[in-house]
Design an enzyme around this catalytic site. Structure first.
Site, PDB file in Angstrom:
ATOM      1  N   VAL A   1       6.773   4.315  -2.571  1.00 23.28           N
ATOM      2  CA  VAL A   1       7.972   4.461  -1.750  1.00 23.28           C
ATOM      3  C   VAL A   1       9.008   5.287  -2.499  1.00 23.28           C
ATOM      4  CG1 VAL A   1       9.786   3.254  -0.492  1.00 23.28           C
ATOM      5  CG2 VAL A   1       7.507   2.255  -0.654  1.00 23.28           C
TER       6      VAL A   1
ATOM      7  N   LYS B   1       7.557   6.280   2.579  1.00 28.94           N
ATOM      8  CA  LYS B   1       6.350   5.678   2.013  1.00 28.94           C
ATOM      9  C   LYS B   1       5.209   6.685   2.119  1.00 28.94           C
ATOM     10  CE  LYS B   1       3.929   1.234   2.190  1.00 28.94           C
ATOM     11  NZ  LYS B   1       3.868  -0.068   2.922  1.00 28.94           N
TER      12      LYS B   1
ATOM     13  N   MET C   1       0.851  -1.178   0.000  1.00 28.57           N
ATOM     14  CA  MET C   1       0.000   0.000   0.000  1.00 28.57           C
ATOM     15  C   MET C   1       0.891   1.233   0.000  1.00 28.57           C
ATOM     16  SD  MET C   1      -2.644   1.322   2.927  1.00 28.57           S
ATOM     17  CE  MET C   1      -3.360  -0.289   3.137  1.00 28.57           C
TER      18      MET C   1
ATOM     19  N   ASP D   1       0.962 -11.227   6.907  1.00 30.53           N
ATOM     20  CA  ASP D   1       1.249 -11.209   5.463  1.00 30.53           C
ATOM     21  C   ASP D   1       2.700 -11.609   5.213  1.00 30.53           C
ATOM     22  OD1 ASP D   1       0.551 -10.969   2.803  1.00 30.53           O
ATOM     23  OD2 ASP D   1       0.929  -8.810   2.703  1.00 30.53           O
TER      24      ASP D   1
END
Length: 728
Positions: A4, A19, A1, A113
């Site tokens: 960067v 980010k 998400m 994740d």
């Protein structure tokens, strides 16, 4: 998400990974909450295996997270390039991920994740866990209020797929999938649709690794299967338990001290630099915008991360940020090579010192001194019938300081499978440089198959006391294959090099997959074309290659298909060589400091007992015969008056002895109960002699301080040399 950027913290003068959420994402409250969840989850964690979060906030309506910048490569990109790695390398990665997970789990944080894209390999080959973007939660609200499952389906646990509550065991399942992928090169479950994939994950057992790959030990396959159990309570109780299991498996593979970081060596040797491009920030749309002097003052914490003229940024995806490699040679702050505390040094009754590294799966194969320094380089290889078989590493032992250093961790062909994969291993002990003016270096070799018709070999240089070689290869050899030649995994292409005495070039044995060999010289860090010294169908014995002290000739042994060998000397410019002897050779050869003669143990026929002979390099005539003894490349005393040999005594054991060539008198240097091996080595200044200690549980090397007076050393045996009946 998020996107960067590689940015610079102007206040602290350090690079950071910045980010940000841009465009519509920055205006979506659900996305912004999830974005900050990553910072909130990772910020409290302090562990060398977790990417640090420095700060987070909003600047000009743009949410941002400032994180530690880790130059290196994400594991998913590494696997796309290499396909699969050995089970040893998978254990190396799995251990460090499990250690990082234990830190997160102890803090009450579940990552949710775990996958190769969120595992970074830094320039030292260490493993770093990142992207806690969905940590702590397993669902978020969609616009219609319906929950959706969060995670990457291929790596999700059965309970994640079902939308049930998750625990730390969920992360362990995903770690199991990642290790399965690393070892096998594929996923445990494959399906045509996400729904079908979820059904397989929930109901079907994963194929056992050792049924797919026969070389995977049953204990390793059992560990991965344990991680992939359907029910969370049937998996390992904690990440700590996984660490303990992997540590046990590594100890069975030869000991942690002997195999500290195999993948670290592999990643360093296979570095593929991708220089970053600076992206100039776009010009302001408002030409009348006030200067910074006129603008309202912002807090110092926010000003540090502004996307503007303050720093040069590169917009790249989150997945590719860490895969960028700077085009550097040797890093400015090269890490020192680790010291192996398990190595012991014990003085023997004969006055020698025995250094032993208790790694039972390994043995010392070759030794050589690092240039003019009192540092002995030891090649350690995995023993047959052990899990370490096929692995090769290099140790640096300092007898005066009683210190053992891990220079190159054991690595080998098992680190990558397939002809299209690169193969890297420490294949040469040291340069033949015996001068204080040139830094001694270890030569590391790497083979990369480029396509079906050509391949490229790379050679890297590494100092004996540094943890990594220079990132830029010292030499690159591009060779063409004959038409019809196939690259077979059971006959990989290999290269092995030795430095010229002045350090300006490297002589490389190129072992081709079709059985042919070449001897090639290439200038170090030069652009000149390679010189083919020898192009021959006969197999050149890689360990036999030596430069003469002047560097203008190369001596080597080659053998035919029936095992008979030939000793050759040839000019380094590729001119015609001279055949010195034909027969059967034992151990290594040692060129005299004058460059006019060579010590070699050989016999003309199989029925004869091999004897150590001194041959003329001018034509191969026998100058002296010294009996049943062997030598190493560095066996001569600096002035050439004597040679340190491994002489076989009446009891059948070899001991280190020094032979005075003129008087043919022999003095024993050791009297070890189990004797020594074939190789011997004398330091450049003649202060130390060394040999390989036989019959030890692990890597054993014996040192003799030649600087002691004769009264300090007890001559326990006497071994007069044989008459030189064939002397010239």
């Amino acid at each position: 998400m998020g996107t960067v950027y590689l940015a610079r913290d102007v206040a602290l003068g350090r690079p950071v990974a910045l980010k940000v959420l841009l465009g519509s994402l920055a205006r979506n409250p659900v996305m912004v909450r999830g974005f900050y969840r990553e910072a909130q989850a990772a910020a409290p964690l302090r562990h060398p295996g977790i990417v640090r979060v420095y700060t987070a906030g909003i600047e000009g309506g743009t949410p941002f997270i400032a994180m530690e910048y880790v130059p290196g490569e994400p594991l998913d990109r590494f696997l796309r390039r290499k396909g699969q790695v050995s089970w040893q390398a998978a254990l190396y990665v799995g251990l460090q991920v499990a250690e990082a997970l234990q830190c997160a789990h102890d803090a009450g944080i579940i990552h949710r994740d775990i996958k190769p894209a969120n595992i970074l390999l830094d320039r030292q080959g260490r493993v770093r866990l990142t992207d806690f973007g969905i940590a702590r939660v397993c669902t978020v609200e969609q616009e219609g209020g319906e929950p959706k499952i969060i995670g990457t389906p291929q790596y999700m646990s059965p309970e994640q797929c079902a939308g049930d509550g998750v625990t730390h065991s969920t992360d362990l399942y995903s770690l199991g999938v990642t290790m399965y992928q690393m070892i096998s090169g594929g996923m445990p479950f494959k399906a045509d649709s996400p729904q079908a994939l979820i059904r397989l994950i929930a109901s079907e057992p994963a194929p056992r690794l050792n049924r797919i790959l026969s070389d995977v030990p049953d204990d390793v396959a059992r560990l991965v299967a344990h991680l992939l159990e359907k029910e969370p309570e049937q998996r390992p109780a904690s990440a700590r338990e996984v660490c303990e299991t992997i540590e046990r498996l590594r100890l069975e593979d030869g000991g942690r001290s002997a195999i500290p970081q195999a993948l670290a060596a592999y990643v360093r040797e296979q570095a593929q630099d991708s220089p970053l491009r600076a992206l100039t920030p776009p010009p302001s749309r408002d030409r009348a915008k006030p200067t910074q002097t006129d603008a309202p003052k912002r807090s110092g914490a926010r000003r540090r991360w502004l996307l503007g003229a303050t720093f040069a940024a590169l917009a790249i995806s989150c997945a590719t940020l860490a895969s960028a490699w700077f085009a550097l040679g040797r890093p400015a702050n090269t890490m020192p090579a680790p010291v192996l505390q398990a190595c012991t040094f014990a003085e023997q009754p004969d006055g020698s010192v025995l250094a032993t590294l208790p790694a039972t799966a390994y043995r010392a194969a070759r030794i050589g001194w690092a240039g003019s320094e009192h540092v002995l380089l030891v090649e350690a290889i995995g023993q047959p019938s052990t899990l370490a078989h096929g692995a090769t590493g290099i140790l640096a032992i300092r007898p005066g300081e009683k210190e053992c250093i891990n220079v190159a961790s054991p690595a080998g062909a098992t680190l990558a499978a397939g002809a299209a994969m690169a193969e890297a291993a420490p294949l040469a002990l040291a340069s033949s440089v015996r001068s204080a003016n040139t830094a001694p270096a270890v030569v590391l070799a790497q083979r990369t198959a480029a396509d079906a018709s050509t391949y490229t070999g790379l050679l890297f240089l590494q100092r004996w006391n540094e943890a990594a070689p220079a990132l830029n290869p010292a030499a690159a050899l591009e060779m063409a294959l004959d038409s019809g030649t196939e690259l077979a995994t059971d006959a990989p292409l290999r290269i092995q090099g030795v430095l010229r005495p002045d350090g300006g070039a490297v002589c490389t044995v190129v072992e081709r997959g079709d059985g042919a060999n070449q001897l090639v010289e290439q200038r170090v860090y030069g652009t000149s074309q390679s010189t083919i010294i020898v192009s021959s169908g006969a197999r050149i014995v890689p360990d036999s290659v030596q430069y003469t002290p002047s560097g203008d000739h190369v001596v080597y042994i080659r053998k035919d298909q029936w095992g008979k060998q030939e000793l050759w000397i040839t000019p380094a410019n590729g001119a015609k060589g001279t055949l010195l002897a034909v027969g059967y050779f034992v151990g290594e050869t040692a060129i005299h400091p004058s460059g006019d003669r060579i010590a070699v143990t050989w016999s003309a026929s199989l029925g004869q007992t091999p004897e150590l002979s001194i041959l003329s390099l001018a034509g191969g005539s026998t100058l002296q015969e010294l009996g049943d003894a062997t030598v190493g490349h560095d066996a001569w005393l600096p002035d050439g008056s004597g040679i340190v040999v491994a002489w076989r005594g009446p009891n059948g054991l070899r001991q280190l002895c020094v032979v005075d060539v003129a008087s043919r008198q022999t003095r024993a240097l050791t009297a070890l109960a189990l004797g020594v091996g074939n190789a011997t080595a004398v330091s450049a200044d003649g202060a130390w002699a060394a040999g390989i200690a036989e019959g030890r549980d692990g890597v054993g090397v014996v040192f003799v301080d030649l600087a002691r007076t004769p009264r300090d050393r007890v001559a326990l045996q006497s071994a007069p040399a044989t008459n030189d009946e064939g002397a010239a």
